[in-house]
Each structure stands twice: as C-alpha cells, then as structure tokens.
Write a protein that holds these residues in place. Structure first.
Motif, PDB file in Angstrom:
ATOM      1  N   UNK A 155       0.834  -1.110  -0.079  1.00 28.57           N
ATOM      2  CA  UNK A 155      -0.032   0.120   0.072  1.00 28.57           C
ATOM      3  C   UNK A 155       0.970   1.262   0.017  1.00 28.57           C
ATOM      4  N   UNK A 156       0.369   2.366  -0.616  1.00 23.94           N
ATOM      5  CA  UNK A 156       1.135   3.604  -0.620  1.00 23.94           C
ATOM      6  C   UNK A 156       2.164   3.886  -1.561  1.00 23.94           C
ATOM      7  N   UNK A 157       2.241   2.881  -2.634  1.00 29.24           N
ATOM      8  CA  UNK A 157       3.277   3.098  -3.707  1.00 29.24           C
ATOM      9  C   UNK A 157       2.645   3.821  -4.662  1.00 29.24           C
ATOM     10  N   UNK A 158       2.698   4.980  -4.806  1.00 33.11           N
ATOM     11  CA  UNK A 158       1.944   5.837  -5.388  1.00 33.11           C
ATOM     12  C   UNK A 158       2.702   5.552  -7.090  1.00 33.11           C
ATOM     13  N   UNK A 159       3.966   5.487  -7.036  1.00 34.12           N
ATOM     14  CA  UNK A 159       4.692   5.636  -8.191  1.00 34.12           C
ATOM     15  C   UNK A 159       4.376   4.238  -8.857  1.00 34.12           C
ATOM     16  N   UNK A 160       4.131   3.233  -8.307  1.00 28.83           N
ATOM     17  CA  UNK A 160       3.459   2.136  -9.136  1.00 28.83           C
ATOM     18  C   UNK A 160       2.322   2.253  -9.546  1.00 28.83           C
ATOM     19  N   UNK A 173       0.608   2.043 -13.459  1.00 30.33           N
ATOM     20  CA  UNK A 173      -0.373   1.324 -13.745  1.00 30.33           C
ATOM     21  C   UNK A 173      -1.508   2.185 -14.388  1.00 30.33           C
ATOM     22  N   UNK A 174      -1.833   3.126 -13.840  1.00 31.66           N
ATOM     23  CA  UNK A 174      -2.876   4.215 -14.447  1.00 31.66           C
ATOM     24  C   UNK A 174      -2.170   5.393 -15.069  1.00 31.66           C
ATOM     25  N   UNK A 175      -1.391   5.296 -16.088  1.00 28.41           N
ATOM     26  CA  UNK A 175      -0.785   6.251 -16.593  1.00 28.41           C
ATOM     27  C   UNK A 175      -1.683   7.599 -17.034  1.00 28.41           C
ATOM     28  N   UNK A 176      -2.995   7.199 -17.500  1.00 25.85           N
ATOM     29  CA  UNK A 176      -3.931   8.291 -17.691  1.00 25.85           C
ATOM     30  C   UNK A 176      -4.457   8.845 -16.591  1.00 25.85           C
ATOM     31  N   UNK A 214      -5.972  11.249 -13.661  1.00 28.39           N
ATOM     32  CA  UNK A 214      -5.622  12.696 -13.499  1.00 28.39           C
ATOM     33  C   UNK A 214      -4.921  12.996 -11.976  1.00 28.39           C
ATOM     34  N   UNK A 215      -4.134  13.940 -12.124  1.00 31.99           N
ATOM     35  CA  UNK A 215      -3.315  14.172 -11.105  1.00 31.99           C
ATOM     36  C   UNK A 215      -3.833  15.285  -9.882  1.00 31.99           C
ATOM     37  N   UNK A 216      -3.647  15.189  -8.891  1.00 33.64           N
ATOM     38  CA  UNK A 216      -2.704  14.517  -8.036  1.00 33.64           C
ATOM     39  C   UNK A 216      -3.547  13.092  -7.744  1.00 33.64           C
ATOM     40  N   UNK A 217      -2.731  12.053  -7.686  1.00 33.50           N
ATOM     41  CA  UNK A 217      -3.216  10.920  -7.199  1.00 33.50           C
ATOM     42  C   UNK A 217      -3.999  10.981  -5.701  1.00 33.50           C
ATOM     43  N   UNK A 218      -5.207  10.243  -5.375  1.00 33.90           N
ATOM     44  CA  UNK A 218      -5.493  10.165  -4.143  1.00 33.90           C
ATOM     45  C   UNK A 218      -5.327   8.671  -3.896  1.00 33.90           C
ATOM     46  N   UNK A 219      -4.367   8.670  -2.633  1.00 40.07           N
ATOM     47  CA  UNK A 219      -4.135   7.628  -2.246  1.00 40.07           C
ATOM     48  C   UNK A 219      -4.916   6.870  -0.893  1.00 40.07           C
ATOM     49  N   UNK A 220      -5.787   6.113  -1.044  1.00 40.98           N
ATOM     50  CA  UNK A 220      -6.665   5.484  -0.070  1.00 40.98           C
ATOM     51  C   UNK A 220      -6.070   3.872   0.211  1.00 40.98           C
ATOM     52  N   UNK A 221      -4.871   3.731  -0.304  1.00 41.10           N
ATOM     53  CA  UNK A 221      -4.558   2.295  -0.135  1.00 41.10           C
ATOM     54  C   UNK A 221      -3.921   1.921   1.165  1.00 41.10           C
ATOM     55  N   UNK A 222      -3.603   2.883   2.115  1.00 36.91           N
ATOM     56  CA  UNK A 222      -3.090   2.638   3.352  1.00 36.91           C
ATOM     57  C   UNK A 222      -4.070   3.158   4.476  1.00 36.91           C
ATOM     58  N   UNK A 223      -3.715   2.611   5.607  1.00 34.46           N
ATOM     59  CA  UNK A 223      -4.606   2.932   6.644  1.00 34.46           C
ATOM     60  C   UNK A 223      -3.944   3.994   7.550  1.00 34.46           C
ATOM     61  N   UNK A 224      -3.420   5.054   6.832  1.00 35.70           N
ATOM     62  CA  UNK A 224      -2.965   6.193   7.656  1.00 35.70           C
ATOM     63  C   UNK A 224      -3.788   7.413   7.875  1.00 35.70           C
ATOM     64  N   UNK A 240       3.539  10.453   4.304  1.00 32.79           N
ATOM     65  CA  UNK A 240       3.488   9.178   3.574  1.00 32.79           C
ATOM     66  C   UNK A 240       4.427   8.091   4.019  1.00 32.79           C
ATOM     67  N   UNK A 241       4.204   6.926   3.819  1.00 30.90           N
ATOM     68  CA  UNK A 241       5.293   5.852   3.506  1.00 30.90           C
ATOM     69  C   UNK A 241       6.316   6.243   2.428  1.00 30.90           C
ATOM     70  N   UNK A 242       7.507   5.925   2.659  1.00 31.03           N
ATOM     71  CA  UNK A 242       8.375   6.092   1.878  1.00 31.03           C
ATOM     72  C   UNK A 242       8.148   5.235   0.536  1.00 31.03           C
ATOM     73  N   UNK A 243       7.894   5.613  -0.793  1.00 29.26           N
ATOM     74  CA  UNK A 243       7.874   4.509  -1.826  1.00 29.26           C
ATOM     75  C   UNK A 243       8.930   3.855  -2.237  1.00 29.26           C
ATOM     76  N   UNK A 244       8.812   2.854  -3.217  1.00 31.53           N
ATOM     77  CA  UNK A 244       9.835   2.159  -3.647  1.00 31.53           C
ATOM     78  C   UNK A 244      10.949   2.873  -4.480  1.00 31.53           C
ATOM     79  N   UNK A 245      10.156   3.780  -5.212  1.00 40.45           N
ATOM     80  CA  UNK A 245      11.046   4.736  -6.076  1.00 40.45           C
ATOM     81  C   UNK A 245      12.056   5.701  -5.408  1.00 40.45           C
ATOM     82  N   UNK A 246      11.458   6.304  -4.427  1.00 41.61           N
ATOM     83  CA  UNK A 246      12.822   6.986  -3.444  1.00 41.61           C
ATOM     84  C   UNK A 246      13.867   6.328  -3.032  1.00 41.61           C
ATOM     85  N   UNK A 247      13.685   4.937  -2.678  1.00 40.06           N
ATOM     86  CA  UNK A 247      14.543   4.101  -2.287  1.00 40.06           C
ATOM     87  C   UNK A 247      15.513   3.575  -3.218  1.00 40.06           C
TER      88      UNK A 247
END
Lengths: 341, 341
Positions: free
Chosen positions: A13-18, A22-25, A27-37, B54-61
């Motif tokens: 979770x939280x890996x927005x770069x990945x 995956x979803x190159x098209x 809109x930005x900014x990406x909204x990250x709801x993949x973590x429990x933070x 945010x959790x540091x992602x894989x790309x910064x690492x």
C-alpha cells in the motif's frame, strides 16, 4: 506460499509511483486510499537543524520511551523499545523465540509471516487463536488488518500463559489500536507474560514517513531488542516529533473523534454504491464485492488508489480521504461506478 | 571483555546531555568535538510535508541506492542496501556468516565487537590482518577510528579471498572513507568477493541525526540484508536528502578540501599546545598525552567535549570545530592548558 498474504503480487500500500505506472492516464494528483494512515497529520513544528545534524542523544530516546509508555499504557519506559518503524522489529521479535513452529492468525498483514520465516520458523496460518496448539510463536494483529476483527483480551492472556509454559511468545500487533477500543490493548500486561505488543506511531499520527514505532515487552525482552537495534536506530527528527505528539492528549482525543466521524461518512459513500462493508477500523474500511477488480480499475483511472488483496479477489480496502476535494472525488467516482452497475 | 572498546564506560560520542551532567558549571553552548562528524552540514532545503506523512515509496529507495552506488563506486544499485544508519546493520551483517570465530582488527569502534557477539560469534581482537587465520568473519575499519590507520587494498582483497574459501566474510567499515584516499576503498570490489563495505552518510555530510547508511555487497548478500530491514527502513526525509547530497559532486569536492584545510588548522592548535598527534582522518585527530584525563576535564569545564578512551587513557580524539567562535574557544582553552603545563 502464504495464501493470505495481501502483498503477494501487488505493491505494498502507498506506492503511488507503481499506481501511476499502472494508471498512466489518471488525473493528478493521485488520491491514495491504499493505506490505513490518518490523512490529517499531526502538525509539525519547525525542526531545529541540530536534530538533523547531530547524533540523537540518549536523553531524547529516553523521553520518547517515557512518552510511549504513558500514551500506550505500558508499565514503564523500561518496557518500551523505540525503532525506526515496527516493520524493522518484526524479524527481531520473531527471533526472540528459538526457531520452531510459528502461527500467524490470518488473513492479516503479510509481513508477519515473512518475518517469522526469516527468523527461521516454520510458519503456518491459522484462522483463530484456538488453532495455535503446537506453536511456540503466535502472531495476532488486534484489531486485525484488513478486516478489523477484534480478539478477546482474556483469550489472548490465556494463550500467552500457555505459550509461556512451553517457552513461547505471543506477539500482538496493535498497529491500529490507537483507534480501537483502548481496553482491548495488552500494553498494560506485557510485564506479566511473555508478550510483545507492537505499536505503530505513523498510522494514527499520519506521519508514516518519519519511521517510528515501538515494541512493548518485559524489560528483559525489551533489552534484547534494543541491543539489536543499537544506540541510534531512530532519527533525531522522529524522536522529537514522537515526544511532542505522544504527550499531546488533546490532539489524540480529537483525532479519534474526527476519524470515527469520517469513517461514518466513508461508510455512507460505500453503502450508497451498494457495497457490502465487511469490517474495518476508524482508519480504513474493508468491502466485499464481486466487482472488486473492476472497481479497483475504475477508481485507478479516476486517480484514486485503493487496496486489492490477490488472495481475496472480492475484497477492497479503503482508507480515508483528507481534504474536501478528495471526498468529492471519491463520491463522484463511486457514484459513477454505481450508476453503471 | 573487549579491552579496546572505547565505549566501555563513557557515553558514546556526541552525548551532550551526559557531558552537561559531568560539567554542570561549563559555559553554554557546549562545543561538541567528541564525534567525527562534519560540522558543516549539507544544506537542507525545505522538506515537503509528504516526506513526513506518507510511507516512503519504492522509487525514492531505488533512487537513493542508485545515488549511493554512483557516489561510492559500487558496481550497481543492486549492490547497495540502504539502512537507517550503518549501526543497525552491524548485527545483521555479522549474521550473514554462521556463528564461529570473528576477528575485529583493534583498537577500533567498539560496536563492531558487540554486534559480532550479538550475532553469536566468538569475538577476538587482533592487531593486524595477518592474525585473522582462524576467523570466518573479519571486521576492519578503513581508515580506522580513532587512529586513522589505513589498510592496504591488496592485503584486504587477499584476506577476502582466504575468508571466502572457508565460507567466511570480510567486513570493511569505510565510515570515514569519504575523506580518505578514494583508491583505498573496496566499494568497487564487492561484486568479486564475499565482502561487505559499510558507508556512513551522516559523518561526511554532517547529518548524523537523519540516520542513513549503506551496505555495499554482492547482490545475493545485499538482498539478504534488505529482507531483514523490510521495505520502509529508511525515513522519507532521509531518502530525499540522501539522493540530493550524494549526487552533489561539487559540494562533496568542496567539503573534502575544506575538511583537509581545517584539519591542518586543528593540527596547529594541537601542536602549539605540545600535544603529539598520533593519527586521524580529515574528520578527527587523535593525540597522545600523559595529561589526557586532565586535559579532558580542563576542556569540559570550558564547555568543550572531546573523546576519551578508557582502554587507552593517554588518548584523546578531537573533532573539528565549525564556526569561527568555536575555533577561538578551542584555541583559548588549549593555550590556557599549555600555559599551565
């Protein structure tokens, strides 16, 4: 290998770069709801340059341990180990027990099984505490991630007693206990039994990037963990922020209330879209739907990342949006999905 | 237990709180010369809140590993492990070898012997590489702390070959190699032999508080270390600062020149006081004097902390002052001491 490992094929979770790949098209900014933070981070003060420049001294470390003992209800600062996140503690905690049979109450956070295996244990996953009969190491997440399942404190204490009688250890990951029912925590009991309680700082305080977490345990176990970490495991900024945040009772109270309210709001959006909510905590919700994969991609193309579980393809986990515009984006995207189904 | 452990009874270097308790009457601010940390920190930019939240992602690492490989001369980013300081790596690196005989080339940084013992090794201290005959794990600091002793690269490579032939490992702590003779580094050789090179970020860049350090090793060893650390061992701010600093060649060049000049200035002050300089690097100097304990206390009461070595009571280690007023304070305090002797 571990059938319930949510981390088997997807990125953590939280890996927005990945997600952006995956979803190159999207809109930005990406909204990250993949973590429990917590999306409402504890407010940061200006950090003195010395915190970055100098080695963190023994006094800031002692202060952070004392603040954690107080905030979490551990018997004393000698029962506390401070670490750069609880993640790095997992293999060290598992290594407190001689390699043997380790049982992870599953489905849960996948890193527990990985860490126990790293420490040399034969790892099995069990569905409930009762099934832990042959294990010397039992790992349970309470409340559990991703389903929010709560374990009975007395049952955990009885299990700890049985484990201790055969030289074993009970590990309770209380990563989400800050927003759980406080009286379910085993933090106050770590002096009585062979129990290690793990507490995450970053999730509740919305500061996962600084890497701060704690193990609570009897002093002889705490000392063994601290020896492995060495004298400067936690950064100067993390110690300073941790001391301030963990002693800010007013902020903690308000954050608990706010998160509970916001989870209700999230529940309404999910229910309005016809999704079945099967569990969660005030930091995330788990839904079950036959259209999980489709919804994951629909949201992804709308620039919203939620969490999938390859071993449970009908599950999706939703974290909390923060800003109003984020709530609006989620609501619009969910409504659009519901209208198409 | 370890006769040359400089950390046996005194606090670690840099613990100003302990110094203030010892020298309660000293003028403030205390001037800390007890570490080998660059007093001219790499300049910090404003850090985005996301790095903390945010959790540091894989790309910064990945970016930090690539920057470290380039800066240190490792064969590739796959040969790099990023950690919250090299300290936390010491027991993990020692555990890459089955428990056996570990030899630490001494006197040196005391944590090496402690970490090897933690990993289950029988630890001996040896005076030179030749004495490592029975060991499967050999740990050498190059250039050495506190005496600046340099080890011959060919001799180290031959030792690594012998160790490898018996399933062993050579660990080279290059914590001060940024200011050492670059061609003495084994960073470029880690793909060829069972060698782990440790590189500290915080000393040379003057940012010890952020906790960042690296292990360089063959990819199969690097992967084992990374698995122990887990996916988020290093904080978001540390990764961002690390990438920027490690790719800033101009700053690194200037820092090396400046530190060399300033060590010359320190040498003059020490020599003017009649002290014998027995070694060092451009980040610290080691002196030998029968009046070491007296000088330690004289400087302490003047608000200047230097480093003592209980096992070597005639040694004192001096780090570099930063600001002009710090240089003046040191010069005045040293002159006052010299005049009384």
């Amino acid at each position: 290998m571990f059938s319930d490992d949510p981390d088997q094929s997807l990125p953590h979770g939280g890996d927005l770069a990945a997600a952006r790949r995956l979803f190159a098209d999207a809109p930005e900014p990406f909204l990250d709801l993949s973590t429990g933070i917590n999306p409402h981070s504890y407010p940061l003060q200006e950090l003195p340059i010395d915190l970055f420049a100098r080695l963190p001294g023994a006094d800031p470390l002692a202060a952070a341990k004392a603040a954690a003992a107080q905030a979490y209800g551990a018997p004393s600062a000698a029962h506390v180990v401070a670490a750069p996140g609880t993640q790095i503690l997992l293999p060290l905690v598992a290594a407190l027990v001689r390699p043997g049979r380790a049982a992870v109450v599953a489905p849960t956070y996948g890193e527990h099984a990985r860490a126990a295996a790293l420490a040399g244990h034969d790892v099995i996953e069990i569905a409930d505490l009762d099934a832990a009969t042959a294990a010397t190491l039992v790992i349970v997440t309470n409340p559990n991630n991703p389903d929010g399942r709560l374990f009975d404190k007395n049952a955990l204490m009885m299990l700890a007693k049985r484990l201790e009688s055969r030289g074993g250890l009970l590990v309770v990951d209380e990563a989400f206990m800050d927003v759980g029912p406080g009286d379910a925590s085993l933090a106050g009991e770590v002096g009585r039994r062979a129990i290690v309680v793990l507490r995450s700082f970053g999730k509740f305080f919305g500061l996962a990037g600084i890497r701060l977490g704690f193990a609570l345990a009897a002093p002889y176990l705490a000392a063994r963990l601290a020896a492995q970490l060495g004298p400067w495991a936690v950064s100067g900024p993390a110690l300073a922020i941790g001391v301030e945040a963990l002693t800010d009772r007013a902020w903690m109270e308000q954050a608990r209330c706010r998160l509970t309210e916001e989870t209700t709001r999230l529940d309404e959006i999910l229910a309005d879209s016809g999704l079945e909510i099967v569990g969660g905590t005030p930091l995330f919700r788990l839904v079950r739907t036959a259209a999980a994969l489709e919804l994951f991609h629909h949201l992804g193309h709308a620039g919203i990342l939620v969490r999938m579980f390859p071993a449970h393809p009908s599950w999706l986990r939703f974290g909390l949006p923060g800003a109003d515009e984020d709530w609006n984006r989620l609501q619009i995207a969910m409504a659009a999905f519901a209208n198409r189904h």
